[in-house]
Design a protein around this motif. Structure first.
Motif, PDB file in Angstrom:
ATOM      1  N   PRO A 296       0.803  -1.233   0.000  1.00  0.00           N
ATOM      2  CA  PRO A 296       0.000   0.000   0.000  1.00  0.00           C
ATOM      3  C   PRO A 296       0.831   1.276   0.000  1.00  0.00           C
ATOM      4  O   PRO A 296       0.324   2.339  -0.354  1.00  0.00           O
ATOM      5  CB  PRO A 296      -0.829  -0.127   1.283  1.00  0.00           C
ATOM      6  N   GLY A 297       2.097   1.206   0.382  1.00  0.00           N
ATOM      7  CA  GLY A 297       2.945   2.389   0.370  1.00  0.00           C
ATOM      8  C   GLY A 297       3.590   2.655  -0.980  1.00  0.00           C
ATOM      9  O   GLY A 297       4.340   3.630  -1.126  1.00  0.00           O
ATOM     10  N   LEU A 298       3.290   1.814  -1.960  1.00  0.00           N
ATOM     11  CA  LEU A 298       3.867   1.958  -3.297  1.00  0.00           C
ATOM     12  C   LEU A 298       2.888   2.687  -4.207  1.00  0.00           C
ATOM     13  O   LEU A 298       1.719   2.305  -4.309  1.00  0.00           O
ATOM     14  CB  LEU A 298       4.185   0.571  -3.869  1.00  0.00           C
ATOM     15  N   ARG A 299       3.358   3.723  -4.855  1.00  0.00           N
ATOM     16  CA  ARG A 299       2.541   4.482  -5.809  1.00  0.00           C
ATOM     17  C   ARG A 299       3.091   4.247  -7.215  1.00  0.00           C
ATOM     18  O   ARG A 299       4.268   4.516  -7.474  1.00  0.00           O
ATOM     19  CB  ARG A 299       2.561   5.973  -5.480  1.00  0.00           C
ATOM     20  N   ILE A 300       2.256   3.741  -8.100  1.00  0.00           N
ATOM     21  CA  ILE A 300       2.680   3.480  -9.473  1.00  0.00           C
ATOM     22  C   ILE A 300       1.936   4.429 -10.403  1.00  0.00           C
ATOM     23  O   ILE A 300       0.700   4.508 -10.369  1.00  0.00           O
ATOM     24  CB  ILE A 300       2.428   2.013  -9.875  1.00  0.00           C
ATOM     25  N   GLU A 301       2.690   5.140 -11.227  1.00  0.00           N
ATOM     26  CA  GLU A 301       2.118   6.066 -12.201  1.00  0.00           C
ATOM     27  C   GLU A 301       2.431   5.543 -13.594  1.00  0.00           C
ATOM     28  O   GLU A 301       3.559   5.121 -13.875  1.00  0.00           O
ATOM     29  CB  GLU A 301       2.712   7.466 -12.018  1.00  0.00           C
ATOM     30  N   THR A 302       1.443   5.553 -14.482  1.00  0.00           N
ATOM     31  CA  THR A 302       1.639   5.044 -15.829  1.00  0.00           C
ATOM     32  C   THR A 302       1.333   6.113 -16.866  1.00  0.00           C
ATOM     33  O   THR A 302       0.448   6.956 -16.668  1.00  0.00           O
ATOM     34  CB  THR A 302       0.754   3.810 -16.105  1.00  0.00           C
ATOM     35  N   VAL A 303       2.068   6.068 -17.946  1.00  0.00           N
ATOM     36  CA  VAL A 303       1.841   6.932 -19.100  1.00  0.00           C
ATOM     37  C   VAL A 303       1.814   6.039 -20.327  1.00  0.00           C
ATOM     38  O   VAL A 303       2.700   5.196 -20.515  1.00  0.00           O
ATOM     39  CB  VAL A 303       2.944   7.995 -19.248  1.00  0.00           C
ATOM     40  N   MET A 304       0.797   6.199 -21.164  1.00  0.00           N
ATOM     41  CA  MET A 304       0.718   5.445 -22.403  1.00  0.00           C
ATOM     42  C   MET A 304       1.480   6.192 -23.494  1.00  0.00           C
ATOM     43  O   MET A 304       1.260   7.380 -23.724  1.00  0.00           O
ATOM     44  CB  MET A 304      -0.737   5.243 -22.822  1.00  0.00           C
ATOM     45  N   SER A 305       2.364   5.487 -24.177  1.00  0.00           N
ATOM     46  CA  SER A 305       3.201   6.124 -25.195  1.00  0.00           C
ATOM     47  C   SER A 305       3.567   5.085 -26.236  1.00  0.00           C
ATOM     48  O   SER A 305       3.515   3.877 -25.977  1.00  0.00           O
ATOM     49  CB  SER A 305       4.468   6.706 -24.561  1.00  0.00           C
ATOM     50  N   GLU A 306       3.937   5.535 -27.413  1.00  0.00           N
ATOM     51  CA  GLU A 306       4.359   4.628 -28.463  1.00  0.00           C
ATOM     52  C   GLU A 306       5.632   3.886 -28.037  1.00  0.00           C
ATOM     53  O   GLU A 306       6.499   4.472 -27.364  1.00  0.00           O
ATOM     54  CB  GLU A 306       4.630   5.395 -29.759  1.00  0.00           C
ATOM     55  N   PRO A 307       5.757   2.609 -28.407  1.00  0.00           N
ATOM     56  CA  PRO A 307       6.946   1.846 -28.018  1.00  0.00           C
ATOM     57  C   PRO A 307       8.254   2.500 -28.432  1.00  0.00           C
ATOM     58  O   PRO A 307       9.248   2.422 -27.705  1.00  0.00           O
ATOM     59  CB  PRO A 307       6.743   0.500 -28.736  1.00  0.00           C
ATOM     60  N   ASP A 308       8.256   3.159 -29.595  1.00  0.00           N
ATOM     61  CA  ASP A 308       9.488   3.790 -30.060  1.00  0.00           C
ATOM     62  C   ASP A 308       9.967   4.881 -29.098  1.00  0.00           C
ATOM     63  O   ASP A 308      11.151   5.207 -29.047  1.00  0.00           O
ATOM     64  CB  ASP A 308       9.285   4.400 -31.452  1.00  0.00           C
ATOM     65  N   GLU A 309       9.048   5.457 -28.333  1.00  0.00           N
ATOM     66  CA  GLU A 309       9.399   6.555 -27.436  1.00  0.00           C
ATOM     67  C   GLU A 309       9.740   6.083 -26.028  1.00  0.00           C
ATOM     68  O   GLU A 309      10.333   6.835 -25.246  1.00  0.00           O
ATOM     69  CB  GLU A 309       8.238   7.554 -27.361  1.00  0.00           C
ATOM     70  N   ALA A 310       9.363   4.845 -25.689  1.00  0.00           N
ATOM     71  CA  ALA A 310       9.496   4.393 -24.301  1.00  0.00           C
ATOM     72  C   ALA A 310      10.950   4.333 -23.851  1.00  0.00           C
ATOM     73  O   ALA A 310      11.297   4.805 -22.757  1.00  0.00           O
ATOM     74  CB  ALA A 310       8.829   3.031 -24.131  1.00  0.00           C
ATOM     75  N   LEU A 311      11.824   3.746 -24.670  1.00  0.00           N
ATOM     76  CA  LEU A 311      13.229   3.636 -24.280  1.00  0.00           C
ATOM     77  C   LEU A 311      13.886   5.013 -24.201  1.00  0.00           C
ATOM     78  O   LEU A 311      14.755   5.239 -23.354  1.00  0.00           O
ATOM     79  CB  LEU A 311      13.986   2.735 -25.259  1.00  0.00           C
ATOM     80  N   GLU A 312      13.467   5.924 -25.077  1.00  0.00           N
ATOM     81  CA  GLU A 312      14.017   7.278 -25.008  1.00  0.00           C
ATOM     82  C   GLU A 312      13.612   7.947 -23.698  1.00  0.00           C
ATOM     83  O   GLU A 312      14.415   8.643 -23.067  1.00  0.00           O
ATOM     84  CB  GLU A 312      13.513   8.107 -26.202  1.00  0.00           C
ATOM     85  N   THR A 313      12.370   7.736 -23.292  1.00  0.00           N
ATOM     86  CA  THR A 313      11.903   8.303 -22.020  1.00  0.00           C
ATOM     87  C   THR A 313      12.677   7.708 -20.859  1.00  0.00           C
ATOM     88  O   THR A 313      13.059   8.415 -19.914  1.00  0.00           O
ATOM     89  CB  THR A 313      10.407   8.034 -21.844  1.00  0.00           C
ATOM     90  N   LEU A 314      12.928   6.403 -20.904  1.00  0.00           N
ATOM     91  CA  LEU A 314      13.692   5.745 -19.849  1.00  0.00           C
ATOM     92  C   LEU A 314      15.118   6.278 -19.805  1.00  0.00           C
ATOM     93  O   LEU A 314      15.658   6.546 -18.723  1.00  0.00           O
ATOM     94  CB  LEU A 314      13.699   4.233 -20.096  1.00  0.00           C
TER      95      LEU A 314
END
Length: 320
Positions: free
Chosen positions: A118-136
């Protein structure tokens, strides 16, 4: 002593190209970004930026500093993760970037994590796969969920840890009354004269269609309709305006107006995987998320000589 946040802004400017883009990505005002970069230049004591019209161009000194900033930020992240690991508490925020279909794999895992931590907060963003590694890579998220097709594999940049999450076959989707609708399996070369719908040539789905048509049919597809939205693709196919390729997770058979067929020859496979920065691996919150995803991952499909199943999961995603 150089400020780490200013060093991060330098890296963002190197990646994004303009102060406005950096400000938009980090929810700062452009004037704040400009001021912080000016302060960094003052701290360093050398020229980091030169005007090129209305843009700032990084000098060679700035590129050298940005490379060192990458190392420094990674070391700080590793230190934070190892300190958090000594406490062992699964708390804090984990930011995940995923393409939309992957959310239907992720949602049950989030429910399980919310109950157990319960102390863990997970936030998600939907994005194109090509952009995911760049964001990481830009530290805009903590975990990326990406996909790749065997015909068009993705690079594996250094400094990341990758783990397979899901494996599935790609199917041919045609109008229900199409001449090849009764073929099992269907031959791609029989569709050379058809209109195709799919992602743009620069997107993974578009590259997949090009490569499958080239390898399995020996032709370049006439792709008149460009979209990665599954609902749009199914609407086009059902209306007899196109044919396409879709992975099993998209569950194309839910549309009564289409026929979903295995592809003759070597199966076309899509793999879904997670990626994290290696420096963040000891962090307990991230360990918990990766462990939960690992426990929920699907088995690999049957060997190539076997008849593939019609669908792996009864899901209702709207995008690839």
């Amino acid at each position: 002593m150089m400020d780490l946040q200013r060093l991060r802004l330098l890296g963002e400017l190197r990646s994004r190209g303009t102060i406005a883009a950096v400000a938009d990505a980090l929810s700062y005002s452009p004037s704040t970004v400009s001021h912080q970069l000016s302060e960094l230049q003052r701290e360093v004591g050398v020229t980091l930026f030169e005007r090129d019209g209305r843009r700032l161009r990084l000098t060679e000194a700035a590129h050298v500093l940005a490379r060192h900033a990458d190392v420094l930020l990674a070391r700080v992240e590793l230190a934070e993760a190892e300190v958090a690991a000594t406490a062992g508490a699964v708390t804090g925020v984990v930011r995940i970037v995923a393409f939309q279909t992957a959310a239907f794999l992720l949602a049950p895992v989030l429910a399980d994590l919310a109950e157990r931590h319960p102390g863990l907060r997970i936030e998600t963003v939907m994005s194109e796969p090509d952009e995911a590694l760049e964001t990481l890579e830009r530290r805009g998220c903590d975990l990326a969920i990406c996909d790749e097709y065997e015909a068009v594999p993705r690079p594996r940049p250094a400094g990341f840890a990758f783990e397979e999450l899901h494996v599935e076959r790609v199917k041919l989707v045609v109008p229900r009354d199409h001449p090849v609708a009764g073929a099992t399996p269907a031959r791609i070369r029989d569709l050379e004269s058809e209109v195709w719908a799919g992602g743009a040539p620069t997107e993974s789905h578009g590259r997949l269609i090009n490569e499958v048509c080239r390898r399995h049919g020996g032709f370049t597809p006439d792709r008149r309709h460009q979209t990665c939205d599954v609902l749009a693709l199914l609407a086009l196919v059902s209306a007899r305006q196109a044919v396409t390729l879709l992975p099993e997770l998209a569950r194309p058979e839910r549309d009564p107006g289409v026929a979903v067929l295995p592809i003759a020859g070597r199966p076309v496979v899509r793999r879904i995987f997670t990626a994290v920065r290696e420096a963040s691996l000891p962090r307990p919150a991230l360990v918990a998320v990766r462990t939960a995803l690992r426990a929920a991952r699907s088995p690999a499909p049957e060997p190539p000589h076997a008849t593939p199943p019609n669908g792996l999961h009864a899901l209702n995603p709207s995008n690839l």
